[in-house]
Design an enzyme around this catalytic site. Structure first.
Site, PDB file in Angstrom:
ATOM      1  N   GLY A   1      -2.676  -9.515   2.941  1.00 14.68           N
ATOM      2  CA  GLY A   1      -2.537 -10.255   1.831  1.00 14.68           C
ATOM      3  C   GLY A   1      -1.100 -10.984   2.126  1.00 14.68           C
ATOM      4  O   GLY A   1      -0.115 -10.954   2.993  1.00 14.68           O
ATOM      5  N   VAL A   2      -0.503 -10.351   0.984  1.00 10.90           N
ATOM      6  CA  VAL A   2       0.235 -10.725   0.102  1.00 10.90           C
ATOM      7  C   VAL A   2       2.325 -10.095   1.002  1.00 10.90           C
ATOM      8  O   VAL A   2       2.855 -10.277   1.414  1.00 10.90           O
ATOM      9  CB  VAL A   2       0.347 -10.192  -1.270  1.00 10.90           C
ATOM     10  CG1 VAL A   2       1.105  -9.346  -2.374  1.00 10.90           C
ATOM     11  CG2 VAL A   2       2.129 -11.800  -2.569  1.00 10.90           C
ATOM     12  N   ASP A   3       1.660  -8.958   1.231  1.00 10.23           N
ATOM     13  CA  ASP A   3       2.608  -7.618   1.607  1.00 10.23           C
ATOM     14  C   ASP A   3       2.571  -8.083   3.179  1.00 10.23           C
ATOM     15  O   ASP A   3       4.285  -8.332   3.345  1.00 10.23           O
ATOM     16  CB  ASP A   3       1.729  -6.412   1.987  1.00 10.23           C
ATOM     17  CG  ASP A   3       2.322  -5.141   2.363  1.00 10.23           C
ATOM     18  OD1 ASP A   3       3.530  -5.486   2.240  1.00 10.23           O
ATOM     19  OD2 ASP A   3       1.949  -3.966   1.992  1.00 10.23           O
TER      20      ASP A   3
ATOM     21  N   SER B   1      -3.210  -5.845  -6.707  1.00 11.20           N
ATOM     22  CA  SER B   1      -4.627  -5.480  -7.090  1.00 11.20           C
ATOM     23  C   SER B   1      -5.720  -6.590  -6.957  1.00 11.20           C
ATOM     24  O   SER B   1      -7.125  -5.838  -6.368  1.00 11.20           O
ATOM     25  CB  SER B   1      -4.768  -4.065  -7.710  1.00 11.20           C
ATOM     26  OG  SER B   1      -4.171  -3.112  -7.720  1.00 11.20           O
TER      27      SER B   1
ATOM     28  N   GLY C   1      -6.682  -9.012  -5.039  1.00 13.45           N
ATOM     29  CA  GLY C   1      -6.594  -9.053  -3.616  1.00 13.45           C
ATOM     30  C   GLY C   1      -8.035  -8.330  -2.797  1.00 13.45           C
ATOM     31  O   GLY C   1      -9.080  -7.891  -2.915  1.00 13.45           O
ATOM     32  N   VAL C   2      -7.404  -7.205  -1.835  1.00 17.63           N
ATOM     33  CA  VAL C   2      -8.278  -6.570  -0.907  1.00 17.63           C
ATOM     34  C   VAL C   2      -8.890  -5.211  -1.534  1.00 17.63           C
ATOM     35  O   VAL C   2      -9.417  -4.691  -1.965  1.00 17.63           O
ATOM     36  CB  VAL C   2      -7.818  -6.032  -0.336  1.00 17.63           C
ATOM     37  CG1 VAL C   2      -7.444  -7.270   1.655  1.00 17.63           C
ATOM     38  CG2 VAL C   2      -6.637  -5.994   0.074  1.00 17.63           C
ATOM     39  N   TYR C   3      -7.552  -4.772  -2.985  1.00 16.45           N
ATOM     40  CA  TYR C   3      -7.912  -3.937  -3.700  1.00 16.45           C
ATOM     41  C   TYR C   3      -8.968  -4.088  -5.190  1.00 16.45           C
ATOM     42  O   TYR C   3      -9.349  -3.453  -5.689  1.00 16.45           O
ATOM     43  CB  TYR C   3      -5.981  -4.130  -4.047  1.00 16.45           C
ATOM     44  CG  TYR C   3      -5.735  -2.706  -3.318  1.00 16.45           C
ATOM     45  CD1 TYR C   3      -6.066  -2.632  -1.989  1.00 16.45           C
ATOM     46  CD2 TYR C   3      -4.763  -1.754  -3.949  1.00 16.45           C
ATOM     47  CE1 TYR C   3      -5.734  -1.650  -1.155  1.00 16.45           C
ATOM     48  CE2 TYR C   3      -4.235  -1.487  -3.270  1.00 16.45           C
ATOM     49  CZ  TYR C   3      -4.337  -1.115  -1.230  1.00 16.45           C
ATOM     50  OH  TYR C   3      -3.903  -0.249  -1.183  1.00 16.45           O
TER      51      TYR C   3
ATOM     52  N   ASN D   1       1.035  -0.987  -0.287  1.00 14.46           N
ATOM     53  CA  ASN D   1      -0.053   0.124  -0.224  1.00 14.46           C
ATOM     54  C   ASN D   1       1.187   1.052   0.175  1.00 14.46           C
ATOM     55  O   ASN D   1       2.193   1.448  -0.098  1.00 14.46           O
ATOM     56  CB  ASN D   1      -0.418  -0.521   1.275  1.00 14.46           C
ATOM     57  CG  ASN D   1      -0.451  -0.021   2.510  1.00 14.46           C
ATOM     58  OD1 ASN D   1       0.963   0.574   2.587  1.00 14.46           O
ATOM     59  ND2 ASN D   1      -1.305  -0.842   3.585  1.00 14.46           N
TER      60      ASN D   1
HETATM   61  P1  ADP Z   1      -3.610  -6.169  -3.167  1.00 11.62           P
HETATM   62  O1  ADP Z   1      -4.356  -5.564  -1.974  1.00 11.62           O
HETATM   63  O2  ADP Z   1      -2.573  -5.066  -4.235  1.00 11.62           O
HETATM   64  O3  ADP Z   1      -5.427  -7.190  -3.395  1.00 11.62           O
HETATM   65  P2  ADP Z   1      -3.249  -8.923  -1.828  1.00 11.62           P
HETATM   66  O4  ADP Z   1      -2.511  -8.927  -1.382  1.00 11.62           O
HETATM   67  O5  ADP Z   1      -4.202  -8.306  -1.076  1.00 11.62           O
HETATM   68  O6  ADP Z   1      -3.059  -7.234  -3.067  1.00 11.62           O
HETATM   69  O7  ADP Z   1      -3.562  -9.435  -2.648  1.00 11.62           O
HETATM   70  C1  ADP Z   1      -3.050  -9.763  -4.424  1.00 11.62           C
HETATM   71  C2  ADP Z   1      -3.121 -11.191  -4.834  1.00 11.62           C
HETATM   72  O8  ADP Z   1      -1.913 -11.698  -3.409  1.00 11.62           O
HETATM   73  C3  ADP Z   1      -4.465 -11.221  -4.046  1.00 11.62           C
HETATM   74  O9  ADP Z   1      -4.340 -12.511  -5.997  1.00 11.62           O
HETATM   75  C4  ADP Z   1      -4.076 -13.189  -3.553  1.00 11.62           C
HETATM   76  O10 ADP Z   1      -4.713 -14.122  -3.244  1.00 11.62           O
HETATM   77  C5  ADP Z   1      -2.245 -13.262  -3.880  1.00 11.62           C
HETATM   78  N1  ADP Z   1      -1.333 -13.747  -2.519  1.00 11.62           N
HETATM   79  C6  ADP Z   1      -1.840 -13.662  -1.168  1.00 11.62           C
HETATM   80  N2  ADP Z   1      -1.045 -14.151  -0.622  1.00 11.62           N
HETATM   81  C7  ADP Z   1       0.175 -14.306  -1.803  1.00 11.62           C
HETATM   82  C8  ADP Z   1       1.366 -15.431  -1.214  1.00 11.62           C
HETATM   83  N3  ADP Z   1       1.759 -15.266  -0.201  1.00 11.62           N
HETATM   84  N4  ADP Z   1       1.877 -15.279  -2.244  1.00 11.62           N
HETATM   85  C9  ADP Z   1       1.860 -14.777  -3.726  1.00 11.62           C
HETATM   86  N5  ADP Z   1       0.111 -14.269  -3.676  1.00 11.62           N
HETATM   87  C10 ADP Z   1      -0.532 -14.465  -2.355  1.00 11.62           C
END
Ligand code: ADP
Length: 351
Positions: A31-33, A116, A118-120, A23
């Site tokens: 999420g991935v962050d 973007s 996931g939560v976005y 973010n």
């Molecule tokens: P954003 O806020 O950009 O939407 P998110 O983290 O919520 O970011 O999600 C982005 C994508 O990353 C989603 O499709 C989610 O399923 C995926 N994701 C979440 N955790 C992981 C991980 N450990 N490795 C790979 N992809 C992931």
């Protein structure tokens, strides 16, 4: 292979750089962050604090700390507001900026999550299309291996309409091959008398004695009698054009350069040089099909090229039916075909 879609946890990827869907504060999130910060350890956050945030569509780079990668590229994707607020352009910019940072830092391999999506809230199929389009455009000009890491198979779909069309196409072809009707036709053919020399069939393995009743074209006549090394040498001189010779010929006929062809085929340069320098190179089936797609071959030409490498398309497997579907539709976009193959759990082209 330059662009691959894989299912994995991005923190486990052994690449030069992984991309974080961060973010704009760059101070960590869910999420991935969150997963990346947890795996990298606290020094990543300490570094991020010094970066002064990041604008949507832009990217910044740090070390990977405890992660198996050298770098983390932090990019900030757009929040989805329905698609008419410039989301696509901002998402494209995330991929472009991240790839150019990777290049500036000498990375040879990079892994992206679906930014973007996931939560976005960016719809996953649209997010994947943006990723594939920008990355494949970049790979036309640059040598790099790029992975799109899809985390959650359930949440992932190619366009629903395309998925349904392909599913229907597979069902039809499978049904055709596996229905009683089809097996009955085959067994009817089995019991059909051979009609003169026009019916050429291999003998059944279980009935070797039938071999003498079967017509083997002229080869049989030539090979009757005792074995002679001189004759055999003569025969071997009549070897047909090989796969690699046909490939190089088709590249010329289509007026393409080698690089245009292997890039379009999603094949890396080293593999292509191997094929180029070895006339009897034995490629894998997905590699042959990748070249057929890059060259825009018709179904018949694709079959011919496959045959040179000892393969054939069959309606008994989904991979072949999906490839056939795209060729018959005239869709030669290898990345779209790979998205579809991925959605149906098949091997991807270009491997
Ligand atoms: P954003 O806020 O950009 O939407 P998110 O983290 O919520 O970011 O999600 C982005 C994508 O990353 C989603 O499709 C989610 O399923 C995926 N994701 C979440 N955790 C992981 C991980 N450990 N490795 C790979 N992809 C992931």
């Amino acid at each position: 292979m330059p662009l691959q879609i894989v299912r994995n946890d991005i923190t486990k990827m052994k690449v030069d750089a992984i991309v974080n869907a961060a973010n704009s504060s760059l101070l960590g999130g869910g999420g991935v962050d969150g997963a990346i910060h947890r795996a990298a350890g606290p020094r990543l956050l300490a570094k991020c604090i010094t970066l002064g945030g990041c604008k949507t569509g832009d990217a910044k780079i740090t070390s990977g700390y405890k992660l198996p990668c050298k770098y983390v590229i932090h990019t900030v994707g757009p929040v989805w507001h329905g698609g008419d607020k410039g989301e696509k352009e901002l998402l494209e910019s995330c991929y472009r900026r991240s790839l150019s940072l990777a290049k500036e830092n000498g990375c040879e391999s990079v892994a992206f999550p679906l930014i973007s999506s996931g939560v976005y809230g960016y719809p996953k199929d649209k997010a994947l299309k943006v990723a594939v389009d920008v990355i494949s455009e970049f790979l036309l000009e640059n040598e790099m291996t790029v992975y799109i890491v899809v985390f959650d198979k359930k949440a992932y779909t190619i366009g629903e309409k395309l998925f349904a069309d392909i599913a229907e196409y597979i069902d039809d072809r499978y049904a055709e091959e596996h229905s009683d009707c089809y097996s009955r036709r085959l067994s009817d053919m089995d019991s059909m008398p051979y009609m003169g020399s026009t019916v050429h069939r291999a003998p059944k393995m279980s009935a070797p004695t039938m071999a003498s009743e079967v017509c083997y074209d002229s080869i049989e006549d030539d090979f009757c009698g005792s074995y002679s090394p001189v004759d055999l040498n003569e025969k071997l001189k009549e070897l047909d054009e090989s796969f690699s010779e046909m490939l190089l010929r088709m590249i010329d006929e289509k007026g393409m350069t080698d690089a245009e062809c292997y890039k379009k085929a999603n094949i890396d340069r080293k593999l292509f040089s191997k094929i180029r320098s070895n006339a009897s190179y034995k490629p894998s089936k997905p590699t042959v099909i990748a070249f057929a797609i890059a060259l825009g071959l018709t179904l018949a030409e694709t079959e011919e090229m496959l045959k040179k490498a000892g393969f054939a398309l069959s309606h008994s497997n989904k991979f072949d039916i999906i490839v056939e579907y795209f060729i018959l539709k005239g869709n030669y976009n290898i990345h779209e075909i790979n998205e579809a193959l991925f959605a149906f759990d098949q091997s991807l082209l270009g491997v």
